[in-house]
Design a protein around this motif. Structure first.
Motif, PDB file in Angstrom:
ATOM      1  N   ALA A  52      41.520  47.687  97.287  1.00 17.18           N
ATOM      2  CA  ALA A  52      42.656  47.364  98.153  1.00 17.18           C
ATOM      3  C   ALA A  52      43.203  45.968  97.847  1.00 17.18           C
ATOM      4  N   LYS A  53      44.512  45.872  97.894  1.00 15.98           N
ATOM      5  CA  LYS A  53      45.176  44.612  97.573  1.00 15.98           C
ATOM      6  C   LYS A  53      44.836  43.518  98.585  1.00 15.98           C
ATOM      7  N   TYR A  54      44.866  43.879  99.849  1.00 18.04           N
ATOM      8  CA  TYR A  54      44.667  42.891 100.907  1.00 18.04           C
ATOM      9  C   TYR A  54      43.212  42.878 101.366  1.00 18.04           C
ATOM     10  N   PRO A  55      42.626  41.690 101.483  1.00 16.02           N
ATOM     11  CA  PRO A  55      41.213  41.585 101.868  1.00 16.02           C
ATOM     12  C   PRO A  55      40.870  42.321 103.166  1.00 16.02           C
ATOM     13  N   GLN A  56      41.772  42.323 104.124  1.00 19.38           N
ATOM     14  CA  GLN A  56      41.473  42.987 105.403  1.00 19.38           C
ATOM     15  C   GLN A  56      41.366  44.503 105.251  1.00 19.38           C
ATOM     16  N   ASP A  57      41.849  45.043 104.131  1.00 17.70           N
ATOM     17  CA  ASP A  57      41.767  46.482 103.880  1.00 17.70           C
ATOM     18  C   ASP A  57      40.537  46.861 103.056  1.00 17.70           C
ATOM     19  N   ARG A  58      39.797  45.852 102.580  1.00 16.75           N
ATOM     20  CA  ARG A  58      38.613  46.099 101.747  1.00 16.75           C
ATOM     21  C   ARG A  58      37.347  46.129 102.596  1.00 16.75           C
ATOM     22  N   TYR A  59      36.273  46.537 101.968  1.00 11.21           N
ATOM     23  CA  TYR A  59      34.965  46.466 102.619  1.00 11.21           C
ATOM     24  C   TYR A  59      34.640  45.005 102.909  1.00 11.21           C
ATOM     25  N   VAL A  60      33.978  44.775 104.027  1.00  7.93           N
ATOM     26  CA  VAL A  60      33.589  43.424 104.405  1.00  7.93           C
ATOM     27  C   VAL A  60      32.332  43.000 103.643  1.00  7.93           C
ATOM     28  N   SER A  61      31.458  43.955 103.385  1.00 12.02           N
ATOM     29  CA  SER A  61      30.196  43.622 102.712  1.00 12.02           C
ATOM     30  C   SER A  61      29.770  44.757 101.791  1.00 12.02           C
ATOM     31  N   ILE A  62      28.867  44.424 100.897  1.00 16.37           N
ATOM     32  CA  ILE A  62      28.309  45.431  99.996  1.00 16.37           C
ATOM     33  C   ILE A  62      27.487  46.443 100.789  1.00 16.37           C
ATOM     34  N   HIS A  63      27.008  46.053 101.953  1.00 14.46           N
ATOM     35  CA  HIS A  63      26.243  46.972 102.797  1.00 14.46           C
ATOM     36  C   HIS A  63      27.128  48.121 103.288  1.00 14.46           C
ATOM     37  N   GLU A  64      28.400  47.819 103.590  1.00 17.52           N
ATOM     38  CA  GLU A  64      29.323  48.883 103.998  1.00 17.52           C
ATOM     39  C   GLU A  64      29.562  49.856 102.844  1.00 17.52           C
ATOM     40  N   VAL A  65      29.682  49.321 101.640  1.00 16.49           N
ATOM     41  CA  VAL A  65      29.872  50.171 100.459  1.00 16.49           C
ATOM     42  C   VAL A  65      28.649  51.060 100.282  1.00 16.49           C
ATOM     43  N   ARG A  66      27.489  50.455 100.366  1.00 18.74           N
ATOM     44  CA  ARG A  66      26.238  51.210 100.217  1.00 18.74           C
ATOM     45  C   ARG A  66      26.143  52.330 101.249  1.00 18.74           C
ATOM     46  N   ASN A  67      26.493  52.022 102.493  1.00 19.95           N
ATOM     47  CA  ASN A  67      26.419  53.033 103.546  1.00 19.95           C
ATOM     48  C   ASN A  67      27.375  54.191 103.274  1.00 19.95           C
ATOM     49  N   ASP A  68      28.600  53.879 102.850  1.00 25.36           N
ATOM     50  CA  ASP A  68      29.548  54.957 102.544  1.00 25.36           C
ATOM     51  C   ASP A  68      29.097  55.780 101.348  1.00 25.36           C
ATOM     52  N   LEU A  69      28.530  55.120 100.346  1.00 21.04           N
ATOM     53  CA  LEU A  69      28.026  55.865  99.184  1.00 21.04           C
ATOM     54  C   LEU A  69      26.821  56.718  99.569  1.00 21.04           C
ATOM     55  N   LYS A  70      25.987  56.198 100.444  1.00 22.85           N
ATOM     56  CA  LYS A  70      24.835  56.975 100.913  1.00 22.85           C
ATOM     57  C   LYS A  70      25.315  58.206 101.685  1.00 22.85           C
ATOM     58  N   ASP A  71      26.297  57.993 102.577  1.00 22.48           N
ATOM     59  CA  ASP A  71      26.868  59.121 103.325  1.00 22.48           C
ATOM     60  C   ASP A  71      27.473  60.137 102.371  1.00 22.48           C
ATOM     61  N   LEU A  72      28.150  59.655 101.339  1.00 22.09           N
ATOM     62  CA  LEU A  72      28.766  60.538 100.356  1.00 22.09           C
ATOM     63  C   LEU A  72      27.712  61.396  99.659  1.00 22.09           C
ATOM     64  N   SER A  73      26.585  60.791  99.347  1.00 27.12           N
ATOM     65  CA  SER A  73      25.542  61.531  98.623  1.00 27.12           C
ATOM     66  C   SER A  73      24.924  62.630  99.485  1.00 27.12           C
ATOM     67  N   GLU A  74      25.107  62.544 100.800  1.00 29.58           N
ATOM     68  CA  GLU A  74      24.533  63.530 101.699  1.00 29.58           C
ATOM     69  C   GLU A  74      25.537  64.604 102.114  1.00 29.58           C
ATOM     70  N   GLU A  75      26.794  64.490 101.660  1.00 31.52           N
ATOM     71  CA  GLU A  75      27.851  65.439 102.025  1.00 31.52           C
ATOM     72  C   GLU A  75      28.041  66.493 100.931  1.00 31.52           C
ATOM     73  N   PRO A  76      28.525  67.668 101.314  1.00 30.26           N
ATOM     74  CA  PRO A  76      28.941  68.629 100.278  1.00 30.26           C
ATOM     75  C   PRO A  76      30.173  68.043  99.572  1.00 30.26           C
ATOM     76  N   LEU A  77      30.268  68.263  98.292  1.00 31.24           N
ATOM     77  CA  LEU A  77      31.378  67.719  97.516  1.00 31.24           C
ATOM     78  C   LEU A  77      32.652  68.517  97.725  1.00 31.24           C
ATOM     79  N   MET A  78      33.764  67.811  97.889  1.00 26.59           N
ATOM     80  CA  MET A  78      35.084  68.439  98.047  1.00 26.59           C
ATOM     81  C   MET A  78      36.000  67.862  96.982  1.00 26.59           C
ATOM     82  N   PHE A  79      36.637  68.721  96.218  1.00 30.10           N
ATOM     83  CA  PHE A  79      37.522  68.304  95.130  1.00 30.10           C
ATOM     84  C   PHE A  79      38.927  68.798  95.390  1.00 30.10           C
ATOM     85  N   TYR A  80      39.734  68.033  96.084  1.00 28.26           N
ATOM     86  CA  TYR A  80      41.147  68.378  96.256  1.00 28.26           C
ATOM     87  C   TYR A  80      41.911  67.228  96.813  1.00 28.26           C
TER      88      TYR A  80
END
Length: 80
Positions: A52-80
């Motif tokens: 994201a261009k603007y800092p307020q639209d980005r992740y605040v910490s690497i922990h938030e990124v990790r949590n979203d990636l962890k959640d992603l790994s536990e979801e069924p994959l959707m391609f569309y």
């Protein structure tokens, strides 16, 4: 395609050299899904937020990124 810059260098250089800040504002990175149709939608959103261009639209910490990636790994994959 991944491995390439998210925005064409020539477009960025033209906008920068023109001195027109609004031209730079209009430049957006290509969506990952436009480059690769095999990338899950949720991962596309994560990458978009990371770039994201603007800092307020980005992740605040690497922990938030990790949590979203962890959640992603536990979801069924959707391609569309």
């Amino acid at each position: 395609m991944p491995g390439s810059p998210p925005q064409e260098l020539s477009s960025l250089l033209r906008a920068w050299s023109s001195g027109d800040e609004s031209a730079l504002d209009k430049l957006m990175p290509l969506a990952l899904g436009e480059l690769r149709s095999d990338v899950p939608v949720r991962l596309q959103h994560i990458v978009k937020k990371m770039l994201a261009k603007y800092p307020q639209d980005r992740y605040v910490s690497i922990h938030e990124v990790r949590n979203d990636l962890k959640d992603l790994s536990e979801e069924p994959l959707m391609f569309y």
